[in-house]
Design a protein around this motif. Structure first.
Motif, PDB file in Angstrom:
ATOM      1  N   MET A   1     -37.638  10.074  28.856  1.00  9.35           N
ATOM      2  CA  MET A   1     -38.918   9.500  29.047  1.00  9.35           C
ATOM      3  C   MET A   1     -38.991   9.465  30.667  1.00  9.35           C
ATOM      4  N   THR A   2     -40.207   9.848  31.218  1.00  6.47           N
ATOM      5  CA  THR A   2     -40.527   9.760  32.360  1.00  6.47           C
ATOM      6  C   THR A   2     -40.529   8.487  33.010  1.00  6.47           C
ATOM      7  N   ALA A   3     -40.650   8.205  34.299  1.00  4.01           N
ATOM      8  CA  ALA A   3     -40.532   6.805  34.926  1.00  4.01           C
ATOM      9  C   ALA A   3     -41.928   6.292  34.545  1.00  4.01           C
ATOM     10  N   THR A   4     -42.659   7.006  34.821  1.00  4.54           N
ATOM     11  CA  THR A   4     -44.384   6.600  34.458  1.00  4.54           C
ATOM     12  C   THR A   4     -44.211   5.826  32.718  1.00  4.54           C
ATOM     13  N   ASN A   5     -43.653   6.388  32.055  1.00  6.35           N
ATOM     14  CA  ASN A   5     -43.801   5.919  30.677  1.00  6.35           C
ATOM     15  C   ASN A   5     -42.746   4.808  30.481  1.00  6.35           C
ATOM     16  N   VAL A   6     -41.559   4.933  31.316  1.00  4.91           N
ATOM     17  CA  VAL A   6     -40.669   3.521  31.061  1.00  4.91           C
ATOM     18  C   VAL A   6     -41.636   2.472  31.637  1.00  4.91           C
ATOM     19  N   ALA A   7     -42.144   2.422  32.626  1.00  2.00           N
ATOM     20  CA  ALA A   7     -42.891   1.600  33.219  1.00  2.00           C
ATOM     21  C   ALA A   7     -43.881   0.889  32.504  1.00  2.00           C
ATOM     22  N   PHE A   8     -44.756   1.871  31.919  1.00  2.95           N
ATOM     23  CA  PHE A   8     -45.872   1.322  30.951  1.00  2.95           C
ATOM     24  C   PHE A   8     -45.336   0.710  29.613  1.00  2.95           C
ATOM     25  N   ALA A   9     -44.218   1.509  29.054  1.00  2.00           N
ATOM     26  CA  ALA A   9     -43.631   0.969  28.069  1.00  2.00           C
ATOM     27  C   ALA A   9     -43.104  -0.507  28.015  1.00  2.00           C
ATOM     28  N   SER A  10     -42.866  -1.048  29.272  1.00  2.00           N
ATOM     29  CA  SER A  10     -42.261  -2.259  29.571  1.00  2.00           C
ATOM     30  C   SER A  10     -43.573  -3.423  29.530  1.00  2.00           C
ATOM     31  N   VAL A  11     -44.722  -2.781  29.343  1.00  2.00           N
ATOM     32  CA  VAL A  11     -46.002  -3.833  29.325  1.00  2.00           C
ATOM     33  C   VAL A  11     -46.705  -3.186  28.011  1.00  2.00           C
ATOM     34  N   ASP A  12     -46.109  -2.685  27.005  1.00  2.27           N
ATOM     35  CA  ASP A  12     -46.778  -2.012  25.787  1.00  2.27           C
ATOM     36  C   ASP A  12     -47.825  -1.226  26.065  1.00  2.27           C
ATOM     37  N   ALA A  13     -47.911  -0.217  27.006  1.00  5.98           N
ATOM     38  CA  ALA A  13     -48.974   0.461  27.116  1.00  5.98           C
ATOM     39  C   ALA A  13     -48.563   1.737  26.597  1.00  5.98           C
ATOM     40  N   GLU A  44     -47.785 -10.788  37.639  1.00  6.91           N
ATOM     41  CA  GLU A  44     -46.630 -10.467  36.921  1.00  6.91           C
ATOM     42  C   GLU A  44     -46.098  -9.051  36.407  1.00  6.91           C
ATOM     43  N   GLU A  45     -47.236  -8.862  35.596  1.00  6.80           N
ATOM     44  CA  GLU A  45     -47.126  -7.322  35.185  1.00  6.80           C
ATOM     45  C   GLU A  45     -47.419  -6.313  36.090  1.00  6.80           C
ATOM     46  N   PHE A  46     -47.984  -6.494  37.318  1.00  9.11           N
ATOM     47  CA  PHE A  46     -48.140  -5.482  38.183  1.00  9.11           C
ATOM     48  C   PHE A  46     -46.750  -5.639  39.153  1.00  9.11           C
ATOM     49  N   ALA A  47     -46.354  -6.847  39.333  1.00 15.07           N
ATOM     50  CA  ALA A  47     -45.079  -6.697  39.987  1.00 15.07           C
ATOM     51  C   ALA A  47     -43.765  -5.903  39.284  1.00 15.07           C
ATOM     52  N   GLN A  48     -44.078  -6.236  38.041  1.00 14.82           N
ATOM     53  CA  GLN A  48     -43.042  -5.555  37.111  1.00 14.82           C
ATOM     54  C   GLN A  48     -43.082  -3.936  37.098  1.00 14.82           C
ATOM     55  N   LEU A  49     -44.454  -3.707  37.011  1.00 17.61           N
ATOM     56  CA  LEU A  49     -44.599  -2.103  36.894  1.00 17.61           C
ATOM     57  C   LEU A  49     -44.461  -1.639  38.313  1.00 17.61           C
ATOM     58  N   ASP A  50     -44.603  -2.264  39.440  1.00 15.39           N
ATOM     59  CA  ASP A  50     -44.357  -1.614  40.787  1.00 15.39           C
ATOM     60  C   ASP A  50     -42.701  -1.643  40.989  1.00 15.39           C
ATOM     61  N   ARG A  51     -42.084  -2.525  40.398  1.00 10.65           N
ATOM     62  CA  ARG A  51     -40.674  -2.595  40.744  1.00 10.65           C
ATOM     63  C   ARG A  51     -40.027  -1.450  40.063  1.00 10.65           C
ATOM     64  N   ILE A  52     -40.623  -1.187  38.775  1.00  6.98           N
ATOM     65  CA  ILE A  52     -39.790  -0.024  37.751  1.00  6.98           C
ATOM     66  C   ILE A  52     -40.294   1.237  38.337  1.00  6.98           C
TER      67      ILE A  52
END
Length: 193
Positions: A1-13, A44-52
């Motif tokens: 899974m790409t970093a993009t999809n790992v990040a988006f999966a963390s917020v159910d995208a 909070e979601e932005f900070a989480q996505l940014d960190r991932i």
């Protein structure tokens, strides 16, 4: 899974293909995230996505190399050069030193905030003030629409390079010169200088 999809999966995208990411990614990044999610992104979601995303970039930097023509392109530019990146300043400077490029640059500036994602224009204006230059005295070589927007905001020339994150079709539609190699970008920038 790409970093993009790992990040988006963390917020159910939903998953995003690499090509779709190159076509849709933009600044402010929170707008891009909101488009993918189909809703407003909370701080909070932005900070989480940014960190991932940044953790994934850090992992990628371990084996990253310069583009094949990067050093040649930099050495072929007859005038002064500087580097402004939206990567974190405290990580950018050692990276540039690791590639042995610091002697080619009059100044190196990266993001000094802990969370990024905003437009580059303000950062570019500050960078130019620190260099004692006006926008009309410089040509920016960048790889995103945000780079072109920043150059326009300060009155600088701009050449876009297709080797970055933004899809080449979007770069070509921006109305500034576009190069497929860094050597070509320098050649086009010299015409604007």
């Amino acid at each position: 899974m790409t970093a993009t999809n790992v990040a988006f999966a963390s917020v159910d995208a939903p998953p995003v293909t690499p090509d779709d990411h190159r076509r849709r990614f933009r600044r402010p990044i929170v707008d891009y995230y909101g488009e993918v999610l189909g809703r407003v992104v909370t701080p909070e979601e932005f900070a989480q996505l940014d960190r991932i995303f940044h953790d994934a970039y850090r992992q990628g930097l371990v084996n990253a190399a310069l583009a094949a023509d990067a050093e040649h392109a930099m050495r072929s530019w007859p005038g002064g050069q500087s580097l402004l990146s939206m990567w974190f300043h405290d990580e950018l400077v050692p990276l540039v030193h690791g590639f042995g490029l610091q002697s080619l640059l009059a100044r190196i500036d990266g993001l000094r905030a802990t969370v990024g994602g905003g437009p580059k224009a303000g950062h570019l204006a500050e960078h130019l003030v620190a260099l004692g230059l006006s926008g009309g005295q410089v040509v920016l070589i960048g790889d995103s629409l945000d780079d072109a927007d920043a150059a326009e905001a300060v009155g600088a020339g701009c050449v876009l390079y297709t080797g970055g994150l933004t899809h080449p079709e979007l770069l070509a539609a921006r109305g500034v010169p576009v190069a497929t190699t860094l050597v070509e970008a320098v050649r086009l920038a010299a015409r604007l200088d």
